[in-house]
Scaffold this motif. Structure first.
Motif, PDB file in Angstrom:
ATOM      1  N   VAL A 179       0.861  -1.172   0.000  1.00 20.63           N
ATOM      2  CA  VAL A 179       0.000   0.000   0.000  1.00 20.63           C
ATOM      3  C   VAL A 179       0.893   1.215   0.000  1.00 20.63           C
ATOM      4  O   VAL A 179       1.891   1.277   0.713  1.00 20.63           O
ATOM      5  CB  VAL A 179      -0.913   0.002   1.235  1.00 20.63           C
TER       6      VAL A 179
ATOM      7  N   LEU B 247       1.554   3.966   1.350  1.00 19.91           N
ATOM      8  CA  LEU B 247       1.318   4.841   2.493  1.00 19.91           C
ATOM      9  C   LEU B 247       2.354   5.952   2.480  1.00 19.91           C
ATOM     10  O   LEU B 247       3.529   5.695   2.285  1.00 19.91           O
ATOM     11  CB  LEU B 247       1.427   4.048   3.795  1.00 19.91           C
TER      12      LEU B 247
ATOM     13  N   THR C  15      -6.427   6.708   0.757  1.00 18.83           N
ATOM     14  CA  THR C  15      -5.622   5.619   0.198  1.00 18.83           C
ATOM     15  C   THR C  15      -6.414   4.903  -0.892  1.00 18.83           C
ATOM     16  O   THR C  15      -7.610   4.705  -0.753  1.00 18.83           O
ATOM     17  CB  THR C  15      -5.279   4.596   1.312  1.00 18.83           C
TER      18      THR C  15
END
Lengths: 307, 788
Positions: free
Chosen positions: A27, A29, B717
């Motif tokens: 991910v 991030l 996200t």
């Protein structure tokens, strides 16, 4: 309670049935730079205690360490006091200095490698308990219940925030136990814990009714604490409860826990408790006591057969 | 807010007056277009006089009306065409009013060979409306489907501008709007919860459907009440010539439908049903005490229609659908028994009574009475008996929520001449909202009985009404506009809201290209409270109240439409900008609201905007049909109380959304279809950091507070991209008026692990990782269907 969790139960069943596989994913991030975390609740009856540590990136599994070389300063009305690190390193404190009612305090914390942070709050005035009425009654499932009505008058022309706490000893004493109770009172909101506002009784006398199970009380007396709290305290407590409720649900929208530390995280908030000890009954019960967060449920009694 | 209203109204009326043709002798041809074999009325069939370049399309009841100037010639050739049918042509006298019924023959021939005839259709560029998609039902039925269950809403999700929410779900997100902003009309009646099995299947049984049309923008004035889309689903009327039927055996469910004349040529019926049967198949294998446990869903559609006279027709249609889960258990010990039963069910019922009255050759009226109800229900009973201690107790718990509508509506089609198609009408809806009620009852030998209404049956009544007028008018052969006005009001708790919504669509022809533009404002008085994003039956419909304002939107769209030379390929490109106000969302941390009459306090309102470009290439006819849709879009929200008041992407903000659908019929009676979809991952909220909260032994905060997750941005996200290939192969055999189809399918054919949700997990090596859970691997399907 079945209803309360219905969505999550259905969601859980459905996930068990259908989720077929899991895999680790990357991910994207954003890089995270840890900030100072400052936590302090203060009242005129406790010496200053300010906990200082740091936040960490979400995938970082290392333990959070107390920050030992921080400079922690409390200031008010042009005066400032530096707090010193407690021997176990977990908090900073100063003896012989108690917060004063009605005063605004600011905390400044700085530590090497971190951005300096600050926050302010006041010590609200106590709202006295005028009287307490108790009533015992027998309820379903064989439990005796005690109803406690706490009477007080809300100060006019200001927004007030409260928390009602039942304890076995004087509030804040080291071995005090805190009791879970139930209430039908409209001031409580489900999932928000034991804090409430004066929205429904602003400037008026109010009689707040709560119930607790007889067997849950250990001694013969009970302390009823009507805690005046600051908006910061209220928001933090409420949002934390909400955060806790939603935490494990993958479909729920996130809860942003309230934070009033500028450039950092945490909470700095004052409170002030009105206390009253009441005699409950002469018999002492023993047994284990659950020290969970006080739960407020919202059962409304309606006339029979009105469904 | 809408300052241009008055000017638009004036423009509208002056246009009607001044664009009337010069006084000349005229005559009118009106009537119906229907299927020759079944008598089924055809919606949107094109009726035209080629020489005069004049034409009209049939309305929702197959009616058309063409008023033409009397010409010098004695006769004219009237043509009619519809997709999947042969071109119809007839010579008619060109000087007198006449009423005819046009019967079109389907192009499917015996022996599985399809005759390919180029029917002349109203090309996309001729229509004044934009942002409308008609997908032939035949084409929808060929789209590969999850477990072989043909699903209209899932098929709609494959259109540009329409997105699916999470994997497998039947929610529609149209041009950045929310699922509650779609008005789903089944024969005109709104369907409030269009899903079965937690959203995996939609409630519409494709065998009973005649026509599906989706409007995403440029809403004509006749539509109102929702912000983002109108999906009209028309049920078949039933064959009024002969009996026929069909049944399908699938892996999940089986379906049948039967239709036929009650009085040949005059009245007919159609009955269709669908039910899942895993629960029934499992019966022989479970303990006797657990018989009856299980889950099923089912649908029933019934429609009846009769031609009372040339001018009057009556229709009655009923839909009922149900999802039901049942759990019961009995435990027996030497001296004690424990028995409990738990029922969970939800479903919709809609019924429509409709009267078509042809007042004159130019004026068609449609009067409708409708009923729609959605209910969610939980029942729990438990009995405990202990004979040794002579103890007994019983509990009973009931929870229900829902919405109920009663609607009366009247609509008119006025067709004074081919330059005008005026529609006007009014409706009146009485809503009853039941945002949750619960009842708890307990009796015991040990304590005083309890009989508690945990939350009262909290009914909220509201009246919604609207009037509209619109005209589809041809100002010049090149310039056509659809202008209209929709006015609505909503009365709740002695508070009255009203709104005036101007609508305008413009088309300008440039050769085979058309430039289209539209503007529409919409108001929505109902809100859906949902906190899962996956379409659970517990989602609640609630009204606008004095505190919660009606949702509003404004949308502008600009586009180009073109039909390619061979006329079998249509292309359109549209850009849109939509802004929405008074959207609702739960406040942070607010939870399921079913039991709480204070739901108004738990929601917060904000704004939304979405914009994007949609590209659509569709081939409706021929051996190979299908479409390619691509959407580039943005959808954002801004709520004062969420995300610190900063703008954030909508959960289903999807930058790229691509779908490719193709179906090919081979000569041998084999049909191959494939669907490939690609979409940018959903935006989710992921915490960026951890920190500890207040920890103090002396704290009366309750539990020690630590491990707080810190979110820097809501929906900040992106999950991984979603893509999937579905395939289906059909073996069709026809003969003697019968048809047998074996269908083989594969959902997610290359077994892509698509993201469903993300979670944190600590691995054995102590590392913290983000994991993705996915839902459907490759899922094969098989079904058999037989038509007679």
């Amino acid at each position: 309670m079945f209803f309360k969790k219905k969505d999550s139960i259905i969601a859980a069943v459905f996930l068990l049935l259908l989720v077929n596989c899991e895999m680790i994913v990357d991910v994207d991030l954003p890089a995270y730079k840890p900030v100072l975390v400052v936590n302090s609740f203060f009242s005129p009856e406790t010496e200053w205690i300010v906990r200082v540590n740091h936040s960490k990136a979400i995938l970082d599994t290392s333990a959070i360490q107390p920050i030992e070389n921080a400079r922690v300063e409390i200031s008010s009305g042009g005066m400032a006091w530096r707090l010193s690190r407690n021997f176990d390193g977990y908090y900073y404190s100063i003896s012989a200095l108690l917060p004063l009612t009605g005063k605004k305090y600011t905390v400044h914390v700085s530590a090497p490698g971190y951005e300096s942070v600050s926050a302010s709050s006041i010590v609200p005035a106590v709202v006295p308990i005028e009287s307490i009425a108790t009533r015992r009654f027998r309820k379903a499932f064989g439990a005796d219940e005690l109803e406690i009505a706490v009477n007080f008058t809300d100060p006019p022309e200001e927004s007030n925030y409260y928390q009602l706490v039942l304890s076995s000893q004087e509030i804040m004493s080291i071995d005090a136990k805190y009791y879970e109770y139930e209430s039908d009172d409209l001031v409580f909101r489900r999932g928000w814990g034991t804090v409430f506002t004066d929205d429904l009784f602003s400037g008026k006398s109010y009689s707040l009714k709560i119930r607790l199970r007889r067997w849950s009380i250990t001694g013969t007396t009970l302390w009823v604490n009507l805690v005046s709290i600051t908006p910061e305290y209220y928001k933090y407590f409420k949002s934390y409860h909400q955060f806790e409720n939603q935490y494990e649900n993958p479909f729920a929208e996130p809860v942003f826990v309230y934070n009033n530390i500028t450039n950092g995280l945490g909470v700095f908030a004052g409170f002030n408790a009105a206390k009253q000890e009441i005699r409950v009954w002469p018999i002492s019960y023993s047994g284990s006591i659950k020290l969970r967060s006080p739960r407020v449920s919202r059962f409304r009694k309606m006339p029979r057969n009105s469904f | 807010m809408f300052s241009g209203n008055r000017r638009l109204v004036i423009l509208f009326y002056t246009s009607i007056i001044f664009s009337s043709p010069l006084p000349a002798q005229k005559f009118t041809i009106s009537g119906y277009v229907q299927d020759r074999k079944t008598g089924e009325k055809l919606i949107g069939a094109n009726v035209f006089v080629k020489d005069q370049n004049r034409g009209s399309a049939t309305n929702n009841y197959g009616f058309f009306s063409l008023t033409l100037p009397v010409s010098e010639m004695d006769s004219l050739i009237l043509s009619a065409s519809y997709i999947g049918y042969r071109l119809w042509q007839q010579k008619l006298p060109a000087n007198k009013d006449q009423q005819i019924t046009i019967a079109l023959s389907p192009t499917v021939l015996q022996g599985g060979i399809v005759e390919v005839i180029t029917a002349i259709l109203e090309p996309i560029e001729k229509k004044s409306q934009m942002s409308v998609i008609d997908v032939p039902i035949d084409q929808l039925q060929h789209i590969p489907a999850l477990l072989g269950e043909v699903d209209i809403i899932k098929a709609m999700q494959l259109l540009p501008g329409v997105q699916s929410g999470s994997e497998g779900s039947s929610g529609m997100y149209v041009r950045g709007g929310a699922p509650d902003q779609n008005l789903i009309l089944l024969d005109g009646a709104p369907v409030y919860n269009a899903t079965h099995l937690f959203g995996f299947f939609s409630v519409f049984n494709s065998n009973a459907i005649k026509n599906v049309r989706l409007t995403k923008g440029g809403f004509p004035a006749r539509f109102g009440g929702r912000l983002s889309s109108v999906m009209e689903i028309n049920l078949k009327d039933g064959n009024n010539q002969e009996f026929d039927g069909q049944f399908t055996l699938g892996l999940v469910a089986s379906r049948f439908n039967i239709e036929g004349p009650i009085k040949k040529g005059k009245s007919s019926f159609i009955l269709s049903a669908r039910r899942t049967y895993i629960d029934l198949l499992a019966q022989p294998f479970v303990k006797e005490s657990e018989r009856g446990n299980g889950y099923y869903f089912g649908d029933l559609n019934a429609k009846f229609n009769t031609i009372i006279s040339d001018k009057n027709r009556l229709f009655l249609s009923i839909y009922s659908g149900l999802d039901k889960a049942h759990v019961q258990q009995e435990d027996n010990w030497a001296t004690a028994t424990r028995k409990f039963e738990n029922d969970l069910w939800w479903g919709n019922i809609t019924s429509t009574l409709r009267w078509n009255w042809l007042i004159s050759q130019k004026l068609f009226s449609n009067t409708t009475l409708m009923y729609s109800k959605y209910q969610f229900n939980v029942d729990y009973t438990e009995n405990n008996v202990n004979t040794a201690s002579s103890f007994s107790e019983s509990y009973f718990l009931k929870y229900l929520s829902g919405i109920e509508d009663l609607t009366a509506a009247v609509d008119f089609d006025f067709l004074p001449n081919p330059a005008h198609a005026v529609k006007f009408g009014a409706d009146f809806i009485s809503h009853t909202f039941r945002p949750g009620a619960a009842h708890f009852k307990a009796t015991s030998s040990d304590f005083v009985d309890i009989d508690t209404l945990i939350a009262p049956v909290h009914e909220e009544n509201a009246i919604e009404s609207s009037v509209y007028i619109e005209d589809d008018l041809e100002l010049t052969p090149l310039l056509k506009i659809n202008a209209g006005l929709h006015a609505s009001s909503f009365s709740v708790n002695s508070k009255l809201y009203s709104s005036l919504q101007p609508r305008l669509s413009i088309r300008y022809l440039m050769g085979r290209w058309a430039v289209k533009a539209s503007f529409a404002t919409m108001t929505q008085y109902v809100h859906l409270l949902t906190n899962s994003g996956i379409g659970l039956p517990t989602d609640l419909w609630v009204p606008t109240t004095p505190k919660v304002k009606p949702q509003k939107s404004r949308q502008v769209a600009l586009g180009l439409a073109h039909t390619f030379k061979k006329k079998s390929l249509e292309a359109s490109i549209e850009g849109y900008f939509k802004e929405m106000a008074n959207l609702t969302a739960f406040k942070e941390g607010a939870n399921f609201v079913g039991l709480d009459e204070l739901w108004e306090d738990k929601i917060t309102s904000g704004k939304g905007e979405s914009y994007g470009v949609e590209f659509f290439l569709q081939k409706k006819r021929g051996r190979t049909t299908g479409w390619l849709g691509y959407t580039l879009s943005w959808s954002n929200r801004r709520f004062a109380e969420l995300n610190f008041g900063r703008k954030f992407p909508y959960r289903y903000d999807r930058r790229h959304d691509l779908s490719f659908i193709v179906n090919h019929r081979f000569h041998s009676g084999i049909e191959l279809s494939g669907t490939w979809v690609f979409g940018t991952g959903n935006s989710i909220s992921m915490p960026g950091a951890n920190y500890s909260g207040f920890i103090d032994n002396r704290s009366f905060l309750g539990e020690k507070i630590d491990d707080i997750k810190y979110y820097s941005e809501r929906n900040g996200t992106r999950m991984r991209a979603y893509h999937r290939l579905d395939l289906a192969l059909r073996f069709v055999k026809r003969g003697n008026g019968r048809e047998r189809i074996w269908a083989l399918g594969a959902y997610n054919a290359y077994n892509r692990k698509n993201p469903f949700f993300y979670f944190f997990s600590e691995e054995e090596n102590g590392m913290m990782v983000v994991k993705q859970a996915s839902l459907f691997p490759i899922i094969p399907s098989l079904s058999y269907s037989y038509s007679f």
